[in-house]
Design an enzyme around this catalytic site. Structure first.
Site, PDB file in Angstrom:
ATOM      1  N   HIS A  46       0.823  -1.213   0.000  1.00 40.39           N
ATOM      2  CA  HIS A  46       0.000   0.000   0.000  1.00 40.39           C
ATOM      3  C   HIS A  46       0.861   1.269   0.000  1.00 40.39           C
ATOM      4  O   HIS A  46       0.378   2.337  -0.386  1.00 40.39           O
ATOM      5  CB  HIS A  46      -0.918  -0.011   1.231  1.00 40.39           C
ATOM      6  CG  HIS A  46      -2.236   0.649   1.010  1.00 40.39           C
ATOM      7  ND1 HIS A  46      -2.808   0.820  -0.240  1.00 40.39           N
ATOM      8  CD2 HIS A  46      -3.138   1.177   1.889  1.00 40.39           C
ATOM      9  CE1 HIS A  46      -3.981   1.416  -0.119  1.00 40.39           C
ATOM     10  NE2 HIS A  46      -4.204   1.648   1.156  1.00 40.39           N
ATOM     11  N   ASN A  96      -5.903   7.110   4.394  1.00 40.55           N
ATOM     12  CA  ASN A  96      -7.249   7.657   4.212  1.00 40.55           C
ATOM     13  C   ASN A  96      -7.304   9.164   4.420  1.00 40.55           C
ATOM     14  O   ASN A  96      -8.306   9.794   4.054  1.00 40.55           O
ATOM     15  CB  ASN A  96      -8.232   6.985   5.184  1.00 40.55           C
ATOM     16  CG  ASN A  96      -8.464   5.536   4.830  1.00 40.55           C
ATOM     17  OD1 ASN A  96      -7.835   4.988   3.934  1.00 40.55           O
ATOM     18  ND2 ASN A  96      -9.381   4.899   5.535  1.00 40.55           N
ATOM     19  N   ASN A 152      -8.506   4.719  -1.486  1.00 46.86           N
ATOM     20  CA  ASN A 152      -8.873   5.658  -0.433  1.00 46.86           C
ATOM     21  C   ASN A 152      -7.941   6.873  -0.352  1.00 46.86           C
ATOM     22  O   ASN A 152      -8.381   7.978  -0.018  1.00 46.86           O
ATOM     23  CB  ASN A 152      -8.897   4.947   0.921  1.00 46.86           C
ATOM     24  CG  ASN A 152     -10.068   3.993   1.048  1.00 46.86           C
ATOM     25  OD1 ASN A 152     -11.113   4.190   0.424  1.00 46.86           O
ATOM     26  ND2 ASN A 152      -9.900   2.950   1.848  1.00 46.86           N
TER      27      ASN A 152
END
Length: 224
Positions: A46, A96, A152
């Protein structure tokens, strides 16, 4: 002029001069490149956007120049690319909320009278580098604006910048076969075999970014 008004005028001038000293506008264009990810988790899929940003910093000779900026909750490094200036940004917020760091660095002038503009860029001058589930590891794609496609971090940037015009470099990490395994896959570290593919991937991602920024920097200042 009343003393209170004179004091406020002096304070405004002092702040304005500080901004001029700290953030001179370069002769050429200025671009911001944000590597999206989770701070403290640099080895995960990520956070591969941050890995690309690290390689970009090494290529530009600013790998030792990162400085924390509390105003935008990010690490920043400035680099030159011909006549252009690059602002490299690593958010210190979770994925996020990456958009809050990016938006604060781009411009904060409209947030509050007490918050000042940092770099004064448009959304089109902000590059986002992030992981992409729908591309296999080793694949790259440069996307010029558009939707977040379920990411996100990109969604946060679109919301905070109130625009979806940011160019973004999508770095493939592959999608697991079972839907229930997606979260663990994204937040997990690259396997030993995958890590062997990373160095050339980061080099190619850096080449793609620099080539695209160079090409846009050569266009007239009235448009990008």
């Amino acid at each position: 002029m009343p003393p209170a008004r004179l004091w406020r005028a002096g304070l405004w001038l002092s702040r304005a001069m500080s901004r001029c000293v700290l953030e001179p506008r370069p002769v050429g264009k200025r671009w911001l490149v944000a590597g999206l990810g989770n701070p403290g988790l640099p080895g995960t899929r990520h956070s591969v956007g941050m890995a690309v940003l690290g390689q970009l910093a090494r290529r530009l000779g600013v790998a030792e120049s990162w400085a924390r900026d509390r105003r935008c909750a990010a690490d920043l490094a400035l680099a030159s690319l011909g006549d252009a200036q690059l602002v490299l940004l690593r958010p210190r917020r979770l994925m996020n909320a990456n958009g809050r760091s990016v938006a604060r660095a781009v411009t904060r002038a409209t947030v509050s009278p007490h918050q000042v503009e940092l770099f004064g860029l448009t959304a089109e001058e902000v590059y986002l580098v992030h992981d992409e589930l729908d591309k296999p590891l080793g694949k790259l794609a440069l996307k010029l604006g558009g939707s977040a496609r379920g990411h996100n971090g990109v969604r946060s940037c679109i919301s905070c910048l109130n625009s979806n015009a940011m160019p973004r470099l999508r770095v493939g990490i592959g999608r697991p076969t079972h839907p229930d395994a997606v979260q663990a896959h994204v937040l997990g570290c690259f396997s030993a075999c995958e890590q062997e593919l990373l160095p050339p991937l980061l080099e190619r991602a850096t080449d793609l970014l620099l080539d695209h920024i160079r090409e846009r920097s050569q266009r007239p200042l009235s448009g990008t």
